[in-house]
Design a protein around this motif. Sequence first.
Motif, short mmCIF file in Angstrom:
data_model
loop_
_atom_site.label_atom_id
_atom_site.label_comp_id
_atom_site.label_asym_id
_atom_site.label_seq_id
_atom_site.Cartn_x
_atom_site.Cartn_y
_atom_site.Cartn_z
N LEU A 279 8.66 -12.48 36.10
CA LEU A 279 9.70 -11.81 35.63
C LEU A 279 10.59 -11.22 36.70
CD1 LEU A 279 8.09 -9.11 33.14
CD2 LEU A 279 9.64 -11.50 32.38
N THR A 280 10.10 -10.49 38.30
CA THR A 280 11.48 -10.40 38.79
C THR A 280 11.52 -11.48 39.44
OG1 THR A 280 10.40 -8.72 39.67
CG2 THR A 280 11.65 -9.70 41.34
N GLY A 281 11.30 -12.95 39.85
CA GLY A 281 11.77 -14.01 39.97
C GLY A 281 12.12 -15.02 39.13
N TRP A 282 11.99 -15.26 37.61
CA TRP A 282 13.01 -15.69 36.40
C TRP A 282 14.13 -14.52 36.47
CZ3 TRP A 282 13.92 -13.55 31.82
CH2 TRP A 282 14.85 -14.32 30.42
N ILE A 283 14.18 -13.61 36.04
CA ILE A 283 15.64 -12.72 36.32
C ILE A 283 16.29 -12.86 37.23
CG2 ILE A 283 16.32 -10.47 35.89
CD1 ILE A 283 13.40 -9.41 34.77
N SER A 284 15.63 -13.21 38.53
CA SER A 284 16.58 -13.02 39.63
C SER A 284 17.19 -14.58 39.77
CB SER A 284 15.34 -13.11 40.90
OG SER A 284 16.16 -13.14 41.83
N GLN A 285 16.66 -15.49 38.98
CA GLN A 285 17.66 -17.08 39.20
C GLN A 285 18.50 -16.92 37.93
OE1 GLN A 285 14.04 -20.16 41.54
NE2 GLN A 285 15.03 -20.25 39.78
N LEU A 286 18.10 -16.24 36.87
CA LEU A 286 18.84 -16.35 35.80
C LEU A 286 19.99 -15.14 35.99
CD1 LEU A 286 19.39 -16.81 32.94
CD2 LEU A 286 17.75 -14.52 32.40
N MET A 287 19.55 -14.46 36.67
CA MET A 287 21.13 -13.76 37.15
C MET A 287 22.13 -14.44 37.98
SD MET A 287 19.41 -9.72 38.37
CE MET A 287 20.61 -9.05 38.60
N MET A 288 22.08 -15.41 38.66
CA MET A 288 22.32 -16.14 39.82
C MET A 288 22.65 -17.08 39.06
SD MET A 288 19.93 -16.25 42.82
CE MET A 288 20.82 -17.41 43.69
N ALA A 289 22.22 -17.58 38.05
CA ALA A 289 23.00 -19.07 37.24
C ALA A 289 23.94 -18.25 36.51
CB ALA A 289 21.68 -19.44 36.60
N ARG A 290 23.86 -16.60 36.72
CA ARG A 290 25.00 -16.00 35.55
C ARG A 290 26.17 -16.02 36.46
NH1 ARG A 290 22.32 -13.79 30.13
NH2 ARG A 290 21.06 -15.46 29.47
N GLY A 291 26.48 -15.70 37.72
CA GLY A 291 27.15 -15.87 38.69
C GLY A 291 27.00 -14.65 39.23
N SER A 292 25.96 -13.85 38.98
CA SER A 292 25.54 -12.62 39.89
C SER A 292 25.72 -13.13 42.04
CB SER A 292 24.05 -12.06 39.96
OG SER A 292 23.96 -10.80 38.29
N THR A 293 25.75 -11.98 42.68
CA THR A 293 25.17 -11.97 43.86
C THR A 293 24.13 -11.09 44.31
OG1 THR A 293 25.98 -9.66 44.26
CG2 THR A 293 27.83 -11.14 44.42
N THR A 294 23.69 -12.73 45.38
CA THR A 294 22.38 -12.32 45.68
C THR A 294 22.25 -11.08 46.04
OG1 THR A 294 23.12 -13.09 47.71
CG2 THR A 294 21.79 -15.10 46.38
N ARG A 295 22.92 -9.76 46.62
CA ARG A 295 22.97 -8.22 46.19
C ARG A 295 22.34 -8.08 45.77
NH1 ARG A 295 22.32 -3.51 48.48
NH2 ARG A 295 23.79 -1.82 47.56
N VAL A 296 22.94 -8.36 43.89
CA VAL A 296 22.62 -7.45 43.05
C VAL A 296 21.04 -8.32 42.73
CG1 VAL A 296 23.48 -6.83 40.77
CG2 VAL A 296 24.62 -7.30 42.52
#
Length: 440
Positions: A279-296
């Motif tokens: 879940l973490t791996g999937w959510i992380s890439q989804l968040m980045m695709a939606r514009g989140s910085t890698t900090r978040v």
Amino acid sequence: MSAQGTPSAASKPTGTPKGAWTITFLLFLFMLVNFADKIVVGLAGVPIMADLKLTPEQFGLLGSSFFFLFSISAIVVGFIVNKVPTRWVLLALAVVWALAQFPMVGTVSFTTLLICRIVLGAGEGPAFSVAAHAIYKWFPDEKRTLPTAILSQGSAFGVIIAVPTLNWIIVNHSWHYAFGALGVIGLIWVCAWLALGKEGPLEDTQTLAATETKIPYIQLLTSRTFLGCVAATFGAYWALSLGLTWFTPFIIKGLGFSQSQAGWISTLPWIFGATIVILTGWISQLMMARGSTTRVARGVLGSVPLVVGGLILASMPHVQGAGLQLALLVMGTGLCGAIYVVCPPMLGEFTPTSQRGAILAIYGALYTLSGIIAPAVMGTVIQHAGSMLDGYMTGFTINAAIMVGSGLLGLLLLWPNTERARLTGGAPQAGALKSAVSPT
């Protein structure tokens, strides 16, 4: 080339080469074998202690011995893979694992068992760092979180798959044969890797070593994101190393389950942890695709579960009932898995490629130092407690405090999206600030 002397984001290949997922699967199996090797001592802990007449302190020492050369080996091999193809390094490590298991098939003394675990630990110390470095030669940065999650899940599936099988061997035959079975499985993986293992095409380490601008290691190792990754993962690995050594003895001696029942119960933290990691791996890439910085999308996402897990674990001594205590232990420690997914990609964001193998290895060497300390601390606490159950609860409370502290340090220190600019004195790249990419 960019201003820092490395290829610009625009010039880097973004596609995933053919064969990348085959290598990912082979390295997933590599980590599966790795963690099956780790868990067998804890799984067979009660019969080993009975046969060799070991005290809790001695068994804690046995658990810690696996990590005596773990960190040193990780650092040495980490620098080697900056220059030597990872294909051959991975092969050599797997051969060491297999050969270290076979002496335990016969009658052994505590000293022999101790030496074999030290040798095995030396072989397994560099495993995850080298495997991650190898995978990153197959995936561009924005697509690395999910492969890292799959790689780290080799650990969970190594336990989920191996524990019932190894426990059946222990119950119906002998704990000695469980070690022998692992040696055979290790040799099978060696044969598969010889046939199918390849070096990733996206990065030529030797060429990059000659062309890209280096960042002094002292700056990389003292960067706040590197320190944050070490601190956060130290707390997570404290929980993991306790699980490897003491989880099965706890549910047998502390909660009253049988050895046969323990084989299935011991998979629960890993099943829950596997869910968290994927879940973490999937959510992380989804968040980045939606514009989140890698900090978040990486730093915060990995650190918060540590704090929550520590608070859950801290409540364990204050509830009644073996089932509820077991559930809190499973949830509290299982949440730690998120940090393993996000830290290697964060370090890869700002570390020059030709230095990445060493940095990942040093990171691994430092956070796994908790593996030396945690099992021995638990053994000492149990031996000197008023009752065995009290000793276990005190040990888990110490674990909870360390998890909360490490998670808070992660929240404070993990800022990968601007780390390269701080290290080089340049402006952050637009991709680092926005990180708007497509998940795979």
